[in-house]
Design an enzyme around this catalytic site. Structure first.
Site, PDB file in Angstrom:
ATOM      1  N   HIS A 130     -19.300  72.656  59.230  1.00  0.00           N
ATOM      2  CA  HIS A 130     -19.941  72.701  60.547  1.00  0.00           C
ATOM      3  C   HIS A 130     -21.352  72.150  60.378  1.00  0.00           C
ATOM      4  CE1 HIS A 130     -21.833  74.512  64.106  1.00  0.00           C
ATOM      5  NE2 HIS A 130     -20.632  74.784  64.576  1.00  0.00           N
ATOM      6  N   ASP A 209     -20.239  80.201  54.407  1.00  0.00           N
ATOM      7  CA  ASP A 209     -20.358  80.310  55.850  1.00  0.00           C
ATOM      8  C   ASP A 209     -19.106  81.018  56.361  1.00  0.00           C
ATOM      9  OD1 ASP A 209     -20.495  80.053  58.577  1.00  0.00           O
ATOM     10  OD2 ASP A 209     -20.631  77.858  58.596  1.00  0.00           O
ATOM     11  N   LYS A 235     -18.686  85.649  67.602  1.00  0.00           N
ATOM     12  CA  LYS A 235     -17.302  85.304  67.271  1.00  0.00           C
ATOM     13  C   LYS A 235     -16.498  86.548  66.890  1.00  0.00           C
ATOM     14  CE  LYS A 235     -18.730  80.768  65.488  1.00  0.00           C
ATOM     15  NZ  LYS A 235     -18.398  79.926  66.648  1.00  0.00           N
TER      16      LYS A 235
END
Length: 415
Positions: A130, A209, A235
């Site tokens: 990302h 991550d 999330k």
């Protein structure tokens, strides 16, 4: 919908906890929300906890010598302990609250990259990161401090190329390996323990991550053996504006703070300042108090359901999605990793991702379209963009079937 797909996980009961899942799209279609990888919906328990905090227990924390501030401080620090237990950190002082995973990674890039790493060392990322786990390291490389940036390849199946990682580590100059734990595009789950073993053997630290992984599977930072782990509340069925940086205590103590201001200092004069002990050292200013309470409620909610049930449910969803989406003519799924979670990026022949997403929205289906903050990965795969369906604990088999059916209709529309 679909009842209990796994003993102990009643999807219909779970869906009833999420008010928004009972709403309809503007065209009157039932909402089929398949964008949880971007931001998950919130259960009533989280909404209620945050409302209760604002209505009955809100004050600034760590500063007030009055009861309400003490109550708020206790709630804020209880959230820190909840996070510690959630990822099995050794010490609650290793939990630093941030705004999100992006800020957490930037804090490591600044504090460890600029404050601890030395000229001549390198950071390793991968082709499937990302942007949040790529851009901060590019900025570190470009800061003129002599830090190199190396990129580990992925295989055509979308898996981390561990052989190439070994090659990148071979000269012993890598100071940090920073990779995703689960790809937000491919759903690939990286073999974290293997990455850690390879990196530590060559003296490198590891940042994972966990923005996607922490939602779908139980995480134990001590068992994984990594040095930094980041994830974000929104999330994990919690609110926006709250994220987590976990780091080994000694590393957090060695890192200079990214921000200066209130509550992160031990002493301030007009000439100089000294820092408070961690984690306060890395938490300048008034923190996200209400959001921390919401994150605590989200963790309690997930823990009450249990990751055994959540993981089993997701395996069923993932296997089913792979089967039914693969059967849609003209549809190509990006990545075929052996170990993957409920994230499916795909292209449909003749359809631009944005047009396809708009057409699906007319059927009440919410999916992501674009490059999903992973432009280099799309370039590696030879596509300009994709649509992405991502699942949560409330996702049903019927919703996946409806998506496949809608994609079949879309193919005829774009033909």
């Amino acid at each position: 919908m679909d009842g209990a797909l796994h003993p102990g996980l009643d999807v219909a009961r779970i869906r009833a906890d999420f008010p928004i899942l009972g709403t309809s799209s503007p065209r009157g279609k039932p909402l089929v929300f398949l964008d949880s990888g971007a931001s998950a919906q919130k259960p009533r328990q989280v909404i209620a906890a945050m409302t209760r905090c604002m209505e009955t227990a809100y004050a600034n924390v760590h500063r007030g010598a009055y009861n309400l501030s003490e109550v708020a401080t206790e709630a804020f620090e209880a959230a820190r302990v909840a996070v510690q237990k959630f990822i099995n950190a050794a010490d609650s002082r290793e939990i630093v609250f941030t705004r999100n995973s992006t800020e957490a990674i930037n804090m490591v890039a600044h504090g460890y990259g600029r404050g601890v790493m030395t000229p001549g060392q390198a950071v390793v990322v991968s082709e499937m990161e990302h942007h949040a786990n790529l851009v901060p390291w590019q900025m570190l490389r470009d800061a003129g401090r002599g830090i190199e940036l190396r990129v580990c390849r992925i295989t055509d199946a979308g898996e981390l190329d561990l052989g190439h990682l070994e090659e990148l580590l071979a000269d012993g100059r890598v100071g940090l390996v920073a990779v995703t734990h689960m790809s937000n595009v491919l759903g690939t789950v990286v073999p974290a323990e293997r990455v850690v073993a390879l990196a530590h053997a060559k003296g490198a630290k590891v940042l994972l991550d966990g923005s996607q992984a922490a939602v779908h599977r139980r995480q134990d930072v001590q068992a994984i053996g990594c040095d930094f782990y980041v994830f974000t509340g929104h999330k994990l069925y919690g609110p926006t504006g709250i994220g987590v940086l976990w780091g080994r205590l000694g590393l957090l103590e060695a890192m200079p703070p990214l921000y200066g201001g209130g509550d992160m200092i031990a002493e301030v004069t007009l000439e100089k300042s000294t820092w408070a002990p961690v984690p306060a050292k890395h938490e300048a200013g008034t923190p996200a108090i209400i959001e921390a309470v919401g994150l605590h409620a989200a963790i309690d909610y997930v823990n009450a359901i249990g990751f055994d049930a959540i993981e089993a449910h997701e395996r069923i969803l993932t296997d089913h999605a792979m089967a039914v989406l693969s059967a849609v003519p003209g549809l190509s799924i990006l990545g075929r990793a052996q170990d993957r979670g409920g994230v499916f990026a795909f292209t449909l022949e003749g359809a631009h991702p944005h047009d396809l997403s708009t057409l699906l929205d007319r059927a009440g289906i919410a999916v992501r379209a674009g490059r999903h903050c992973a432009e280099p990965l799309h370039a590696r795969l030879g596509v300009d963009g994709s649509c992405r369906a991502s699942f949560g604990m409330y996702t049903t088999l019927a919703e996946i079937d409806f998506l496949a059916e809608a994609l079949g209709h879309a193919r005829k529309f774009f033909a």
